[in-house]
Design an enzyme around this catalytic site. Structure first.
Site, PDB file in Angstrom:
ATOM      1  CG  ASP A 101      -2.223   0.767   0.986  1.00  0.00           C
ATOM      2  OD1 ASP A 101      -2.360   1.441  -0.066  1.00  0.00           O
ATOM      3  OD2 ASP A 101      -3.103   0.705   1.858  1.00  0.00           O
ATOM      4  CG  ASP A 102      -1.011   5.007  -0.665  1.00  0.00           C
ATOM      5  OD1 ASP A 102      -1.557   4.296   0.214  1.00  0.00           O
ATOM      6  OD2 ASP A 102      -1.608   5.959  -1.209  1.00  0.00           O
ATOM      7  CG  ASP A 105      -3.887   7.652   8.611  1.00  0.00           C
ATOM      8  OD1 ASP A 105      -3.698   7.799   9.838  1.00  0.00           O
ATOM      9  OD2 ASP A 105      -4.355   8.553   7.916  1.00  0.00           O
TER      10      ASP A 105
END
Length: 168
Positions: A101-102, A105
Site C-alpha cells: 500500500d502507499d 495511517d
C-alpha cells in the site's frame, strides 16, 4: 483520520518513484515473493514499481474503501477480496505474498487484509505511528497529524508560506 492538518507532506512523482524503489531495495532481502497483493487504490502505483524491481509477475488487488471524502475515515468496506489462488499460497497463510500500500495511517485497512493473509509480508512506502506496528517494511515515517499529498491527488497551484503573515 481528521481533516488535513497544517502539516503537509507533498510528494512529487519523482520522489514517490524514488521512495518506491527504496522500498523495493528493502524488500529484496525479505523475499522471495510469489505474488504481490496491492491494496487499491493507493497500492497500485508502488505495486507496479516494486513488481518491476523484484521481477514479480503475479499481481493481485484487494479493494478496500476507507477514505470516503478525503477527510474522515469511514467504516471499512471490502469491495473485492483476494483471489482464492493467491490465498492458497503458503499453505493458505499467504506466506510468500507481498501486500503493498502507499501508506498505513491508522492500521485499520492493514488489519482487515492481514486477517485474509496472516502470513503475508506487509509493506508501505509511508507509515504513521498508529499503523506502523502492522507493517513489516516501510521507507518513511511521518507524524500522525501529517497529511500526505500524493502526486495523483495534486495539481499545480500557489502555496502560501508556512509562517502566517509572510508574503511570497
Amino acid at each position: 483520520m481528521a481533516a488535513p492538518s497544517d502539516k503537509a507532506f507533498p510528494v512529487s512523482w519523482d520522489q514517490f518513484h524514488r521512495d518506491a524503489r527504496a522500498l523495493a531495495w528493502r524488500l529484496a532481502g525479505a523475499g522471495p515473493f510469489e505474488a504481490i497483493v496491492c491494496i487499491t487504490r493507493g497500492g497500485l502505483v508502488p505495486a507496479a514499481i516494486v513488481a518491476r524491481e523484484l521481477g514479480i509477475r503475479l499481481v493481485e488487488t484487494v479493494c478496500v474503501a476507507s477514505y470516503h471524502d478525503y477527510q474522515e475515515q469511514g467504516a471499512l468496506q471490502v469491495l473485492k477480496d483476494v483471489a482464492p489462488s493467491i490465498r492458497a499460497i503458503g499453505d493458505g497463510s499467504g506466506r510468500g505474498v507481498l501486500v503493498l500500500d502507499d501508506l498505513t495511517d491508522t492500521g485499520k485497512t492493514a488489519q482487515v487484509v492481514r486477517a485474509m493473509l496472516p502470513g503475508a509480508h506487509f509493506a508501505t512506502v509511508y507509515a504513521k505511528p498508529a499503523g506502523r506496528p502492522l507493517i513489516d517494511t516501510f521507507v518513511t515515517e511521518v507524524s500522525q497529524d501529517t497529511w500526505i499529498y500524493f502526486p495523483w491527488d495534486m495539481g499545480l497551484s500557489y502555496q502560501a508560506p508556512i509562517q502566517p503573515g509572510t508574503s511570497g
